[in-house]
Design an enzyme around this catalytic site. Sequence first.
Site, PDB file in Angstrom:
ATOM      1  N   ASP A   1       0.863  -1.179   0.000  1.00  0.00           N
ATOM      2  CA  ASP A   1       0.000   0.000   0.000  1.00  0.00           C
ATOM      3  C   ASP A   1       0.903   1.233   0.000  1.00  0.00           C
ATOM      4  OD1 ASP A   1      -1.681   2.125   0.670  1.00  0.00           O
ATOM      5  OD2 ASP A   1      -2.888   0.923   2.066  1.00  0.00           O
ATOM      6  N   HIS A   2       0.865   1.955  -1.077  1.00  0.00           N
ATOM      7  CA  HIS A   2       1.802   3.077  -1.212  1.00  0.00           C
ATOM      8  C   HIS A   2       1.478   4.229  -0.261  1.00  0.00           C
ATOM      9  CE1 HIS A   2       5.121   5.033  -2.829  1.00  0.00           C
ATOM     10  NE2 HIS A   2       4.792   5.153  -4.100  1.00  0.00           N
TER      11      HIS A   2
END
Length: 576
Positions: A545-546
């Site tokens: 998850d950036h």
Amino acid sequence: MATDIKVPDLGDFKDVEVIDVLVKPGDQVDVDTPLISIETEKATMDVPSTAAGVITSLALKKGDRVSKGTLIGQIEAKGGAASAVAAPAGAKKTSGAVEEPVSTPSISKEQSDRNAGAPAKAEAPSQPASGGGPAGGEVRVPDLGDFKDVEVIDVLVKPGDRIDVDTPLLTLETEKATMDVPSTAAGVVKSLALKKGDRVSKGTLIGVLEGGAAPAAKAAPEAPKAPPAEPAKAAAPAAAPAKKEPTPAPEAPAPAATKGLPQIDEAGFARAYASPSVRKFARELGADLSRMKGTGPKGRITPEDVKSFVKQALTSGAPAGGGAAAGGGALPKIPEVDFSKFGEIEVKPLSRIQRISGPHLQASWLNIPHVWQMDEADITELEETRKKLKGEAEKQGIKLTPLAFVLRACVLALRQFPNVNSSLESSGKNLILKKFINLGFAADTPGGLVVPVIKDADKKDIYEIARELADLSAKARDGKLKITEMQGATFTVSSLGGIGGVGFTPIINAPEVAILGVAKSSFKPVYQDGQFVPRLMLPFTLAYDHRVIDGAAGVRFTTFLAEKLADVRGLIEAVP
Ligand code: CAO
């Protein structure tokens, strides 16, 4: 005594089709309650009641054709005659029958994106916009018919814009309709005298143009254009590419995105093909007309379409607020194709697991900005050691597969990079760091994909992990997993290595923030000490998850993991 309600003066229109009857006998109506929707080739409009009371009879049905004076029905006021209505200027009132409109039919906003001409009677401006000069000059608001002191809801051009005759300059909104005011001259906008929120009447200065072609004496707001033949066309802004698409103001205060309903796309809403009453209804529910498929004639959106749209949105559990699918918006629909037209088909229901996991995967895909970091680990020694240990482990009923080693390596990496073992609070402001490591692993079962969880994996050595992996896999395949055995994962591994593939991009098992996808190992030539040597390489991908993990952290994690997998001794060490 019952009062006749008749179709008012429709301007130039005659023999107009009734596309909807909005009330039924017994309904209590007020002055201005829409009674019928009618459709000319130019516009859709509602005919509002001119009296308050109870509908006693209706003389019209859907599909009938009406002109000025056609009887709509009768209204009986509670306790006597229907209440007389104060007619605005121009309306004639007779005792009993209402001969002329008390209020102008309200015109659909579908015209607003292409200049809704409210009562279709706009006259040419008494004062040419440019004062008749050869080019440019002042541009003024034309004759708006009965309307005065009308609100500017949008200014569609800015100084410096080059415009043509007919380029919409302003969007105005009366109580009855929204209309664009087109330019009466061509040129470059030198200055603007109006801003959003100002009120205008005939002759109000809009702005000054300079240069350009000679102005054409042009009528006021354009006549409304025909409703689209198909809804798809209505949505296509292709009609006038050079013109600026106006953004009409909401017809009523737009409710905050209703839970489960995507936010209204105002431009799309304005273009949608629906009658004013349907628009009002959709507004009240916070439903976006632009996302609906009209089932009425020519694709017109009906009240039923609005209801089923809302019902579907509320029952589908579409995310509301916060996520990508939320906040924003709704997804364009995948077209439904009837494949039976092309050959034999069979309709097979999804499994229960698929029906449950599908929306979960979709939510993750839509809400989480995924990044996939790929790498490969040299597991030559790991595999040699595993083969040596495998027989002994089997005697103890343990199947020592490569995945057990991968899981053990993940424990070490998660300890090193605690953010990867976290979840993002729904507020998006805090990370929830978990001080335990529960490893989920994707298991392929006849019923579909499930994710059993090895709890407290950081407290288990390679053999314990391998035993649990095999036990839970067997249970998963037999459909015997307990709910609690699928809960609490902090990180997930999906291994397709036993099947094949050179790599894949897994979807994060939200609300976790990362997942490891493991593909099949194979021997590859690796350049070492001046020569190529065959090494068993294991390809893997970390999806993260950036919002939580940045690229450098992601690649540090995968590099660390590859190092741990290359160092088998570290993986088989007893857990402290
Ligand atoms: N490379 C090469 N061979 C591999 C391998 C890899 N990465 N991983 C496993 N293998 C081999 C094993 O060594 C085993 O061979 P041997 O019997 O000769 O030792 C064989 O493949 C089968 O292993 P397995 O599948 O029985 O056991 P596992 O521990 O590797 O996997 C489980 C268990 C439950 C993860 C697996 O059976 C499974 O269901 N995989 C599918 C997961 C899935 O569907 N993921 C996709 C999710 S959606 O994105």
